[in-house]
Design a protein around this motif. Structure first.
Motif, PDB file in Angstrom:
ATOM      1  N   GLY A  34      81.256  54.022  83.604  1.00 21.03           N
ATOM      2  CA  GLY A  34      80.207  54.737  82.899  1.00 21.03           C
ATOM      3  C   GLY A  34      79.536  55.793  83.753  1.00 21.03           C
ATOM      4  N   ASP A  35      78.325  56.141  83.375  1.00 24.87           N
ATOM      5  CA  ASP A  35      77.534  57.161  84.059  1.00 24.87           C
ATOM      6  C   ASP A  35      76.495  56.452  84.931  1.00 24.87           C
ATOM      7  N   PHE A  36      76.835  56.243  86.172  1.00 29.43           N
ATOM      8  CA  PHE A  36      75.989  55.479  87.087  1.00 29.43           C
ATOM      9  C   PHE A  36      74.689  56.213  87.395  1.00 29.43           C
ATOM     10  N   GLY A  70      79.457  64.631  81.388  1.00 29.51           N
ATOM     11  CA  GLY A  70      79.706  64.806  82.816  1.00 29.51           C
ATOM     12  C   GLY A  70      80.614  63.732  83.372  1.00 29.51           C
ATOM     13  N   THR A  71      80.523  63.544  84.666  1.00 28.02           N
ATOM     14  CA  THR A  71      81.427  62.654  85.384  1.00 28.02           C
ATOM     15  C   THR A  71      81.171  61.191  85.060  1.00 28.02           C
ATOM     16  N   ARG A  72      82.237  60.494  84.785  1.00 34.27           N
ATOM     17  CA  ARG A  72      82.187  59.046  84.618  1.00 34.27           C
ATOM     18  C   ARG A  72      82.724  58.425  85.904  1.00 34.27           C
ATOM     19  N   THR A  73      82.217  57.254  86.231  1.00 35.63           N
ATOM     20  CA  THR A  73      82.680  56.552  87.426  1.00 35.63           C
ATOM     21  C   THR A  73      83.358  55.261  87.010  1.00 35.63           C
ATOM     22  N   TYR A  80      72.688  50.586  79.362  1.00 35.46           N
ATOM     23  CA  TYR A  80      73.692  50.902  78.355  1.00 35.46           C
ATOM     24  C   TYR A  80      74.554  52.105  78.716  1.00 35.46           C
ATOM     25  N   TYR A  81      74.368  52.704  79.885  1.00 40.27           N
ATOM     26  CA  TYR A  81      75.227  53.803  80.325  1.00 40.27           C
ATOM     27  C   TYR A  81      76.393  53.320  81.187  1.00 40.27           C
ATOM     28  N   VAL A  82      76.518  52.011  81.372  1.00 35.92           N
ATOM     29  CA  VAL A  82      77.631  51.454  82.141  1.00 35.92           C
ATOM     30  C   VAL A  82      78.164  50.231  81.393  1.00 35.92           C
ATOM     31  N   THR A  83      79.487  50.146  81.301  1.00 27.47           N
ATOM     32  CA  THR A  83      80.098  48.950  80.720  1.00 27.47           C
ATOM     33  C   THR A  83      80.665  48.095  81.847  1.00 27.47           C
ATOM     34  N   ARG A  84      80.742  46.818  81.572  1.00 28.38           N
ATOM     35  CA  ARG A  84      81.276  45.867  82.555  1.00 28.38           C
ATOM     36  C   ARG A  84      82.433  45.127  81.906  1.00 28.38           C
ATOM     37  N   SER A  85      83.522  45.026  82.629  1.00 28.80           N
ATOM     38  CA  SER A  85      84.637  44.214  82.163  1.00 28.80           C
ATOM     39  C   SER A  85      84.859  43.073  83.131  1.00 28.80           C
ATOM     40  N   GLU A 115      89.066  51.407  75.626  1.00 30.67           N
ATOM     41  CA  GLU A 115      88.272  50.292  75.094  1.00 30.67           C
ATOM     42  C   GLU A 115      86.817  50.393  75.556  1.00 30.67           C
ATOM     43  N   ALA A 116      86.611  50.770  76.820  1.00 29.45           N
ATOM     44  CA  ALA A 116      85.247  50.964  77.323  1.00 29.45           C
ATOM     45  C   ALA A 116      84.578  52.140  76.614  1.00 29.45           C
ATOM     46  N   GLU A 117      85.331  53.197  76.362  1.00 22.98           N
ATOM     47  CA  GLU A 117      84.793  54.351  75.629  1.00 22.98           C
ATOM     48  C   GLU A 117      84.376  53.942  74.213  1.00 22.98           C
ATOM     49  N   GLN A 118      85.148  53.057  73.594  1.00 24.66           N
ATOM     50  CA  GLN A 118      84.815  52.597  72.244  1.00 24.66           C
ATOM     51  C   GLN A 118      83.537  51.757  72.240  1.00 24.66           C
TER      52      GLN A 118
END
Length: 178
Positions: free
Chosen positions: A120-122, A46-49, A169-174, A25-28
């Motif tokens: 996301g990508d921090f 690259g690496t997602r956190t 916009y490179y990090v999502t928050r839930s 869902e975060a990827e979407q």
């Protein structure tokens, strides 16, 4: 007023972190977002956190490290697959500091802070801006403190900087309320 639902980057959702579908869902969200200045898609390479409070540490590690997933009902065929988020290169990190900051900010209760997570990508989203680097200064020999208090050497170090949001916009928050 701004209609945030149609804005270029809505990076918040309400998925409770429980399995790979929440990561999807975060990827979407990233797939729907575009960079405001260029209107290009948000590409995370690259690496997602996956940053979680201590209450979600085990869940996050289970999602990232699962080697096999079995899905289906007991009276129906069961589908077996490998880890569906393994190719994303996710690093799961738990932070008591994140948890305390949510609570101490006053807008999130302790119960709800346990459900929040970031993904996301921090490195692209945040940076540390340094005003001046670490500077080490030693007191001069034969100074007053050395003479009166028998202190052989006195040293001080200083540094100044702050954290900054570069590209939110490179990090999502839930909020985990889903």
């Amino acid at each position: 007023t701004v209609d945030w639902s149609s804005y270029w980057y809505v990076n918040q959702h309400t998925a409770a972190l429980s399995d790979y579908t929440d990561i999807d869902e975060a990827e979407q969200l990233f797939a729907e977002m575009r960079q405001p200045d260029t209107r290009e898609p948000i590409e995370i390479m690259g690496t997602r956190t996956l940053l979680v409070p201590p209450a979600l540490r085990v869940t996050a590690r289970r999602i990232v490290n699962t080697t096999e997933i079995h899905e289906g009902d007991s009276d129906v065929r069961i589908g077996v697959s490998g880890n569906l988020v393994d190719d994303l290169g996710i690093q799961a990190v738990s932070s008591a500091y994140m948890y305390r900051r949510l609570i101490d900010g006053g807008s999130v209760s302790a119960a709800n802070a346990k459900k929040h997570w970031l993904y996301g990508d921090f490195a692209k989203a945040f940076a540390y801006m340094e005003n001046w680097p670490i500077t080490v200064v030693q007191s001069p020999p034969n100074n007053y403190v050395e003479f009166n208090q028998d202190i052989v050497i006195e040293v001080k170090a200083s540094e100044r900087g702050t954290c900054a949001v570069i590209n939110p916009y490179y990090v999502t928050r839930s909020t985990g309320a889903g």
